[in-house]
Design a protein around this motif. Structure first.
Motif, PDB file in Angstrom:
ATOM      1  N   ASN A  27       0.749  -1.078  -0.022  1.00 52.23           N
ATOM      2  CA  ASN A  27      -0.046  -0.043   0.011  1.00 52.23           C
ATOM      3  C   ASN A  27       0.992   1.259  -0.111  1.00 52.23           C
ATOM      4  N   THR A  28       2.073   1.123  -0.613  1.00 52.62           N
ATOM      5  CA  THR A  28       2.880   2.347  -0.597  1.00 52.62           C
ATOM      6  C   THR A  28       2.860   2.811  -2.093  1.00 52.62           C
ATOM      7  N   ASN A  29       3.329   4.065  -2.068  1.00 52.71           N
ATOM      8  CA  ASN A  29       3.077   4.603  -3.606  1.00 52.71           C
ATOM      9  C   ASN A  29       4.124   3.782  -4.647  1.00 52.71           C
ATOM     10  N   PHE A  74       8.845  26.032   1.148  1.00 53.42           N
ATOM     11  CA  PHE A  74       7.747  24.915   1.147  1.00 53.42           C
ATOM     12  C   PHE A  74       6.265  25.604   1.406  1.00 53.42           C
ATOM     13  N   VAL A  75       5.315  25.626   0.462  1.00 55.67           N
ATOM     14  CA  VAL A  75       4.014  26.159   0.594  1.00 55.67           C
ATOM     15  C   VAL A  75       3.106  25.119   0.520  1.00 55.67           C
ATOM     16  N   ILE A  76       2.410  24.772   1.582  1.00 53.65           N
ATOM     17  CA  ILE A  76       1.551  23.503   1.532  1.00 53.65           C
ATOM     18  C   ILE A  76       0.347  23.663   0.339  1.00 53.65           C
ATOM     19  N   ASP A  77      -0.115  24.628  -0.140  1.00 51.90           N
ATOM     20  CA  ASP A  77      -1.180  25.074  -1.016  1.00 51.90           C
ATOM     21  C   ASP A  77      -0.523  24.382  -2.359  1.00 51.90           C
ATOM     22  N   GLU A  82      -0.086  16.697  -4.877  1.00 52.08           N
ATOM     23  CA  GLU A  82       0.669  15.634  -4.443  1.00 52.08           C
ATOM     24  C   GLU A  82       0.058  14.964  -3.115  1.00 52.08           C
ATOM     25  N   ILE A  83      -0.362  16.149  -2.352  1.00 51.29           N
ATOM     26  CA  ILE A  83      -0.964  15.501  -1.039  1.00 51.29           C
ATOM     27  C   ILE A  83      -2.144  14.500  -1.178  1.00 51.29           C
TER      28      ILE A  83
END
Length: 135
Positions: A27-29, A74-77, A82-83
């Protein structure tokens, strides 16, 4: 009779452990069918990172490096797609995320810690390759 029951219990526990390990790996990428090749050491390290609660819940050891990494952009948006892919395709990450966010760690810390550790793993891999090429 007790010995037979004990052996059956041990066999079932070993089977459960094997199943859990197989479930984590499947179950990993990164898996064999999607890559069409054997796992590398790097792939194993990525899988280990993905399956470790500390990846998401613990502050990185070198807080100064972590803060520098975050300040470099690093900008979460910008990572939303990807998230979403990680959450939808990787059962282990999805389950850890569901268990720890927001009760133990906030969403941004969860993902920034993960991406920082992946970044550092990539850096180490590239440095190792550069050494091999140099030799």
């Amino acid at each position: 009779m007790a010995q037979i029951i004990s052996q059956g219990k041990d066999s079932m526990l070993a089977s459960d452990h094997d199943h859990d390990r197989d479930l984590l790996l499947s179950n990993t990428n990164i898996n064999r069918s999607s890559l069409g090749k054997q796992y590398s050491r790097f792939d194993a390290q990525v899988r280990a990172l993905q399956c470790d609660f500390d990846t998401y819940c613990s502050e990185p050891e070198d807080k100064e490096d972590y803060e520098k990494w975050k300040s470099r952009g690093f900008v979460i948006d910008e990572k939303k797609e990807e998230i979403e892919r990680f959450i939808s395709e990787n059962r282990v990450i999805r389950e850890i995320y569901g268990e720890v966010v927001p009760n133990k760690v906030d969403d941004e810390s969860f993902w920034s810690r993960f991406f920082c550790r992946i970044f550092k793993l990539n850096q180490a891999e590239e440095a190792g390759r550069a050494l091999l090429v140099k030799r």
